[in-house]
Design a protein around this motif. Sequence first.
Motif, PDB file in Angstrom:
ATOM      1  N   MET A  77      75.427  41.726  62.172  1.00 54.89           N
ATOM      2  CA  MET A  77      76.212  42.170  61.049  1.00 54.89           C
ATOM      3  C   MET A  77      76.375  43.679  61.117  1.00 54.89           C
ATOM      4  O   MET A  77      75.434  44.386  61.342  1.00 54.89           O
ATOM      5  CB  MET A  77      75.494  41.853  59.753  1.00 54.89           C
ATOM      6  CG  MET A  77      75.423  40.455  59.392  1.00 54.89           C
ATOM      7  SD  MET A  77      74.866  40.448  57.698  1.00 54.89           S
ATOM      8  CE  MET A  77      73.960  38.994  57.648  1.00 54.89           C
ATOM      9  N   ARG A  78      77.564  44.142  60.875  1.00 54.36           N
ATOM     10  CA  ARG A  78      77.825  45.578  60.822  1.00 54.36           C
ATOM     11  C   ARG A  78      78.552  45.913  59.539  1.00 54.36           C
ATOM     12  O   ARG A  78      79.394  45.173  59.090  1.00 54.36           O
ATOM     13  CB  ARG A  78      78.666  46.027  62.012  1.00 54.36           C
ATOM     14  CG  ARG A  78      77.905  46.008  63.299  1.00 54.36           C
ATOM     15  CD  ARG A  78      78.762  46.657  64.380  1.00 54.36           C
ATOM     16  NE  ARG A  78      77.995  46.762  65.580  1.00 54.36           N
ATOM     17  CZ  ARG A  78      77.307  47.843  65.940  1.00 54.36           C
ATOM     18  NH1 ARG A  78      77.313  48.907  65.179  1.00 54.36           N
ATOM     19  NH2 ARG A  78      76.625  47.871  67.049  1.00 54.36           N
ATOM     20  N   LYS A  94      67.054  44.069  59.916  1.00 56.96           N
ATOM     21  CA  LYS A  94      66.847  42.637  60.042  1.00 56.96           C
ATOM     22  C   LYS A  94      65.925  42.107  58.954  1.00 56.96           C
ATOM     23  O   LYS A  94      65.869  40.916  58.722  1.00 56.96           O
ATOM     24  CB  LYS A  94      66.283  42.315  61.417  1.00 56.96           C
ATOM     25  CG  LYS A  94      67.284  42.562  62.515  1.00 56.96           C
ATOM     26  CD  LYS A  94      66.780  42.120  63.842  1.00 56.96           C
ATOM     27  CE  LYS A  94      67.846  42.404  64.879  1.00 56.96           C
ATOM     28  NZ  LYS A  94      67.547  41.852  66.160  1.00 56.96           N
ATOM     29  N   GLU A  95      65.206  43.013  58.281  1.00 56.60           N
ATOM     30  CA  GLU A  95      64.326  42.621  57.196  1.00 56.60           C
ATOM     31  C   GLU A  95      64.625  43.467  55.974  1.00 56.60           C
ATOM     32  O   GLU A  95      64.779  44.672  56.069  1.00 56.60           O
ATOM     33  CB  GLU A  95      62.861  42.823  57.578  1.00 56.60           C
ATOM     34  CG  GLU A  95      62.375  41.907  58.653  1.00 56.60           C
ATOM     35  CD  GLU A  95      60.903  42.139  58.963  1.00 56.60           C
ATOM     36  OE1 GLU A  95      60.315  43.113  58.451  1.00 56.60           O
ATOM     37  OE2 GLU A  95      60.347  41.347  59.720  1.00 56.60           O
ATOM     38  N   ILE A  96      64.688  42.805  54.822  1.00 51.95           N
ATOM     39  CA  ILE A  96      64.906  43.505  53.562  1.00 51.95           C
ATOM     40  C   ILE A  96      63.792  43.092  52.615  1.00 51.95           C
ATOM     41  O   ILE A  96      63.517  41.906  52.440  1.00 51.95           O
ATOM     42  CB  ILE A  96      66.276  43.148  52.945  1.00 51.95           C
ATOM     43  CG1 ILE A  96      67.398  43.624  53.858  1.00 51.95           C
ATOM     44  CG2 ILE A  96      66.407  43.749  51.559  1.00 51.95           C
ATOM     45  CD1 ILE A  96      68.774  43.208  53.396  1.00 51.95           C
ATOM     46  N   PRO A 139      70.813  36.690  61.190  1.00 51.84           N
ATOM     47  CA  PRO A 139      69.624  37.377  61.692  1.00 51.84           C
ATOM     48  C   PRO A 139      68.871  38.123  60.604  1.00 51.84           C
ATOM     49  O   PRO A 139      67.986  38.918  60.893  1.00 51.84           O
ATOM     50  CB  PRO A 139      70.201  38.365  62.683  1.00 51.84           C
ATOM     51  CG  PRO A 139      71.505  38.770  62.070  1.00 51.84           C
ATOM     52  CD  PRO A 139      72.018  37.531  61.382  1.00 51.84           C
ATOM     53  N   LEU A 140      69.156  37.865  59.333  1.00 49.71           N
ATOM     54  CA  LEU A 140      68.589  38.618  58.227  1.00 49.71           C
ATOM     55  C   LEU A 140      67.457  37.846  57.556  1.00 49.71           C
ATOM     56  O   LEU A 140      67.561  36.651  57.335  1.00 49.71           O
ATOM     57  CB  LEU A 140      69.697  38.896  57.205  1.00 49.71           C
ATOM     58  CG  LEU A 140      69.429  39.874  56.108  1.00 49.71           C
ATOM     59  CD1 LEU A 140      69.181  41.258  56.669  1.00 49.71           C
ATOM     60  CD2 LEU A 140      70.627  39.925  55.178  1.00 49.71           C
ATOM     61  N   THR A 141      66.356  38.554  57.227  1.00 50.22           N
ATOM     62  CA  THR A 141      65.243  37.963  56.491  1.00 50.22           C
ATOM     63  C   THR A 141      65.021  38.765  55.224  1.00 50.22           C
ATOM     64  O   THR A 141      64.922  39.987  55.268  1.00 50.22           O
ATOM     65  CB  THR A 141      63.958  37.962  57.339  1.00 50.22           C
ATOM     66  OG1 THR A 141      64.195  37.238  58.535  1.00 50.22           O
ATOM     67  CG2 THR A 141      62.810  37.314  56.587  1.00 50.22           C
ATOM     68  N   LEU A 142      64.963  38.068  54.082  1.00 51.65           N
ATOM     69  CA  LEU A 142      64.739  38.711  52.793  1.00 51.65           C
ATOM     70  C   LEU A 142      63.346  38.351  52.300  1.00 51.65           C
ATOM     71  O   LEU A 142      63.003  37.178  52.173  1.00 51.65           O
ATOM     72  CB  LEU A 142      65.783  38.251  51.771  1.00 51.65           C
ATOM     73  CG  LEU A 142      65.574  38.701  50.333  1.00 51.65           C
ATOM     74  CD1 LEU A 142      65.736  40.215  50.206  1.00 51.65           C
ATOM     75  CD2 LEU A 142      66.541  37.995  49.402  1.00 51.65           C
ATOM     76  N   TYR A 143      62.541  39.367  52.062  1.00 51.52           N
ATOM     77  CA  TYR A 143      61.225  39.187  51.452  1.00 51.52           C
ATOM     78  C   TYR A 143      61.384  39.530  49.979  1.00 51.52           C
ATOM     79  O   TYR A 143      61.583  40.679  49.623  1.00 51.52           O
ATOM     80  CB  TYR A 143      60.185  40.091  52.111  1.00 51.52           C
ATOM     81  CG  TYR A 143      59.905  39.708  53.538  1.00 51.52           C
ATOM     82  CD1 TYR A 143      58.987  38.713  53.839  1.00 51.52           C
ATOM     83  CD2 TYR A 143      60.573  40.332  54.591  1.00 51.52           C
ATOM     84  CE1 TYR A 143      58.725  38.348  55.151  1.00 51.52           C
ATOM     85  CE2 TYR A 143      60.323  39.980  55.902  1.00 51.52           C
ATOM     86  CZ  TYR A 143      59.402  38.987  56.173  1.00 51.52           C
ATOM     87  OH  TYR A 143      59.155  38.634  57.468  1.00 51.52           O
ATOM     88  N   LEU A 144      61.305  38.515  49.133  1.00 49.40           N
ATOM     89  CA  LEU A 144      61.530  38.681  47.705  1.00 49.40           C
ATOM     90  C   LEU A 144      60.199  38.689  46.975  1.00 49.40           C
ATOM     91  O   LEU A 144      59.378  37.789  47.136  1.00 49.40           O
ATOM     92  CB  LEU A 144      62.407  37.537  47.183  1.00 49.40           C
ATOM     93  CG  LEU A 144      62.771  37.566  45.716  1.00 49.40           C
ATOM     94  CD1 LEU A 144      63.599  38.807  45.394  1.00 49.40           C
ATOM     95  CD2 LEU A 144      63.554  36.318  45.356  1.00 49.40           C
ATOM     96  N   ASN A 145      59.977  39.730  46.197  1.00 53.06           N
ATOM     97  CA  ASN A 145      58.776  39.857  45.385  1.00 53.06           C
ATOM     98  C   ASN A 145      59.210  39.848  43.925  1.00 53.06           C
ATOM     99  O   ASN A 145      59.827  40.788  43.450  1.00 53.06           O
ATOM    100  CB  ASN A 145      58.032  41.152  45.731  1.00 53.06           C
ATOM    101  CG  ASN A 145      56.734  41.293  44.979  1.00 53.06           C
ATOM    102  OD1 ASN A 145      56.169  40.318  44.507  1.00 53.06           O
ATOM    103  ND2 ASN A 145      56.256  42.515  44.857  1.00 53.06           N
TER     104      ASN A 145
END
Length: 129
Positions: free
Chosen positions: A1-2, A10-12, A61-67
Motif C-alpha cells: 500500500m502506498r 506494516k504494524e499499527i 500486509p497490514l496488522t492492527l494491534y487494538l488496545n
Amino acid sequence: MRTHGKVLKKEIHFNVLLVGDSALGKTTFIDTLFKVKFGIENTLKSGDYFESHKAKLSDSPLTLYLNLIDSPGYSHNTDIRAFISKIHRFLMNSSLEYKNQKKTLPRRERQDTRVHLCLYFIRGPRCNR
C-alpha cells in the motif's frame, strides 16, 4: 500500500479509551466497528479505574494491534468531576510515559501508550412500550 509516496507501516498500534455509563453498548460498538470480539481472557487490569482489552487484526500486509481501554465504574462514581480528573491523569501519564520512552529507548523497543481516540458515550432517552 502506498499513500502520497510513502510506504505505510506494516504494524499499527491503536489505543482507544471508552468512557460512559454501564450498559450503553461501548464494547459492542467497538466489536462491530472493528469486527472483533473482545473476550474476558484479554482483560488486563490497570489500576482501579481502567481495564485494557487487546486484540490483533490482520489484513495483509497490514496488522492492527487494538488496545481498548474501558473505564468501568464511571456511572457508579457519585463525583463525576473526580472521575474526569482520574481520566485526565490517566491520559497525561500515558503521554508522559511514551515521551520518556522516546528519550531512553530505541524506536523498535518503544510501546505506544498514548490514547489515540477517546469516545465518550452519553445515555440517551429510552422508549418504553
